[in-house]
Design an enzyme around this catalytic site. Structure first.
Site, PDB file in Angstrom:
ATOM      1  CG  ASN A  33      -6.298   6.793   5.903  1.00 51.96           C
ATOM      2  OD1 ASN A  33      -6.522   5.616   6.134  1.00 51.96           O
ATOM      3  ND2 ASN A  33      -6.974   7.476   4.995  1.00 51.96           N
ATOM      4  CG  ASP A  93      11.622  10.917   5.482  1.00 55.83           C
ATOM      5  OD1 ASP A  93      11.398   9.912   6.186  1.00 55.83           O
ATOM      6  OD2 ASP A  93      11.278  12.062   5.814  1.00 55.83           O
ATOM      7  CD  GLN A 101       9.652  13.257   9.950  1.00 53.69           C
ATOM      8  OE1 GLN A 101      10.295  13.500   8.931  1.00 53.69           O
ATOM      9  NE2 GLN A 101       8.811  12.247  10.020  1.00 53.69           N
ATOM     10  CG  HIS A 154       5.201  13.467   7.025  1.00 56.51           C
ATOM     11  ND1 HIS A 154       5.183  12.789   5.837  1.00 56.51           N
ATOM     12  CD2 HIS A 154       6.499  13.479   7.421  1.00 56.51           C
ATOM     13  CE1 HIS A 154       6.409  12.406   5.518  1.00 56.51           C
ATOM     14  NE2 HIS A 154       7.217  12.802   6.468  1.00 56.51           N
ATOM     15  CD  GLU A 211       7.729   7.050  11.750  1.00 58.76           C
ATOM     16  OE1 GLU A 211       7.491   6.580  10.618  1.00 58.76           O
ATOM     17  OE2 GLU A 211       7.177   8.090  12.179  1.00 58.76           O
ATOM     18  CG  HIS A 212      11.662   9.201  11.802  1.00 60.01           C
ATOM     19  ND1 HIS A 212      10.297   9.471  11.718  1.00 60.01           N
ATOM     20  CD2 HIS A 212      11.991   8.553  10.654  1.00 60.01           C
ATOM     21  CE1 HIS A 212       9.829   9.004  10.571  1.00 60.01           C
ATOM     22  NE2 HIS A 212      10.829   8.442   9.904  1.00 60.01           N
ATOM     23  CG  HIS A 245       2.934 -36.527  21.694  1.00 61.67           C
ATOM     24  ND1 HIS A 245       1.566 -36.521  21.774  1.00 61.67           N
ATOM     25  CD2 HIS A 245       3.298 -35.331  21.151  1.00 61.67           C
ATOM     26  CE1 HIS A 245       1.105 -35.372  21.295  1.00 61.67           C
ATOM     27  NE2 HIS A 245       2.131 -34.622  20.911  1.00 61.67           N
ATOM     28  CE1 TYR A 293      -4.055   1.989   0.343  1.00 65.56           C
ATOM     29  CE2 TYR A 293      -2.614   3.413   1.625  1.00 65.56           C
ATOM     30  CZ  TYR A 293      -3.790   3.216   0.931  1.00 65.56           C
ATOM     31  OH  TYR A 293      -4.696   4.237   0.814  1.00 65.56           O
TER      32      TYR A 293
END
Length: 429
Positions: free
Chosen positions: A213, A361, A258, A261, A327-328, A420, A126
């Site tokens: 999203n 990025d 950032q 975004h 995340e970063h 077993h 995606y």
């Protein structure tokens, strides 16, 4: 512009006070469940109806014709093409080195276990197309899948009204550069459902990856199990650990990068320097006023998910950023590399004044599909390993089995599973 939290002299658990985006994936999952059910039950007509409803585009089919990809690449700005080619080249170099090798362990004469790494057969990738368009995300999804050896790749991206209901040409051009020709003009939850269930002329996949999203994230959560997923991606985030040696202009610019975004993007500064914080706060309004997406950036920086954290010293700051699990994460301190090697929780770490998140990025060679919302405490970013499965191959001959037969029987009886043990004993009568 940034709300300040002072943790100096405090032993408070940082996780209880750090800014974080409020994301209710559960509520979104309830809203999109009817879409998922409709795609499952009706297939292509349901996808087309959802596309018209949510994207304002009326389509008769969702497959992007092959010639559209070629035309998009021919019309691509040469500078953008050169940049994408560099991004692809560097990403391939990094991800090619991630491929695991099969390993055979010899436990006894005639007894071995081999771990084979087998790629997923078919993956749906995606690529978002909302407030911004991300041809770079095509690269970040496709390259590790290709390097893992995935045999079948399909890409979905929302149709754009500004481009006649087609997928954005920059995304199509990136697909063409990477040799992926199965592309669909579908976005949102309906794209994930299309991949998971399969529809007319679209074969179901084994895994869905890529950011999107909250509705894309909710669809991945709901359909996990029917398909594998990489992660539940939330709004992007950056944390910067900085001391007095950091350049406030660099710090301010990176926080803004950032925030650009999404209004829900998180930008967090962690510092032990009141002077640096004051200068960053003075610099931010000037840079924000001069940037293209001023309103979006202002909303993100002033929101509850962003802020500045004052700490006692860099050691305290390290504990805070490990708790935040960004995340970063940028490290802009006097001993940046040493500090970076001590970070335990981050999606990606950017070391020193000349490794901004923007580099990651696009052209660093690393992957920019990374865990958000604190998930870096337990999860990794997208990589070749995402698309591989470890399969054990067990090979024992009769003497090797005989050596451990008694142990198998003992454990089987201890667990009240005598059949077993019998399955082993029958081989020696």
């Amino acid at each position: 512009m940034l709300t300040t939290t002072d943790l100096r002299g405090s032993d408070t658990d940082p996780r209880t006070v750090l800014p974080r985006a409020a994301v209710d994936v559960g509520a979104a999952a309830q809203r999109i469940q009817p879409i998922l059910d409709d795609v499952r039950d009706r297939g292509l007509p349901a996808v087309l109806a959802a596309t018209q409803r949510f994207d304002g585009v009326e389509l008769s089919d969702v497959r992007v014709p092959r010639e559209h990809l070629r035309t998009a690449l021919e019309g691509l700005d040469p500078a953008v093409r050169a940049a994408l080619e560099t991004t692809i080249q560097r990403a391939r170099a990094v991800h090619a080195d991630q491929r695991r090798q099969d390993v055979t362990t010899r436990l006894a004469p005639g007894g071995t276990v081999t771990e084979r790494w087998v790629p997923v057969e078919r993956v749906g990738l995606y690529v978002p197309g909302g407030l911004a368009v991300y041809p770079s995300s095509v690269v970040m999804n496709v390259v590790p899948a290709q390097e893992a050896g995935v045999a079948s790749l399909a890409i979905a991206s929302p149709p754009q009204r500004d481009h006649g209901g087609r997928v954005h040409p920059a995304i199509l051009a990136a697909c063409e550069l990477l040799g992926v020709d199965e592309v669909y003009s579908v976005g949102g939850a309906q794209a994930v459902a299309m991949f998971a269930y399969g529809i007319e002329n679209v074969r179901a996949v084994d895994m869905v990856t890529g950011p999107g999203n909250i509705y894309v994230t909710a669809a991945k959560r709901q359909l996990r199990g029917l398909v594998g997923i990489d992660s539940e991606a939330g709004p992007t985030e950056i944390a910067i650990l900085a001391d007095r040696t950091a350049d406030p202009l660099h710090v301010a610019a990176d926080l803004i990068s950032q925030a650009e975004h999404d209004p829900a993007a998180a930008s967090v500064l962690v510092t032990d320097s009141e002077e640096l914080l004051a200068e960053v706060q003075r610099t931010l309004p000037k840079l924000v006023g001069a940037t293209k997406h001023t309103e979006r950036v202002t909303e993100a920086l002033s929101g509850p998910q962003s802020g500045a954290i004052l700490v006692d010293d860099v050691e305290h700051g390290l504990r805070v950023v490990n708790a935040y699990a960004a995340e970063h994460l940028e490290i802009q301190t006097a001993d940046a590399r040493e500090m970076a090697l001590r970070v335990r929780s981050a999606g990606a770490i950017f070391v020193g004044p000349y490794a901004p998140v923007s580099l990651g990025d696009y052209c660093a060679g690393s992957n920019h599909v990374l865990p958000t919302g604190g998930c870096a405490r337990h999860s990794s970013g997208l990589s070749v390993q995402t698309f591989l499965r470890g399969v054990h191959i067990i090979e024992y001959d009769k003497p090797a089995l005989a050596e451990v037969a008694g142990h198998v029987v003992a454990l089987a009886n201890a667990e009240d599973l005598p059949a077993h043990g019998e399955a082993v004993q029958v081989r020696f009568r």
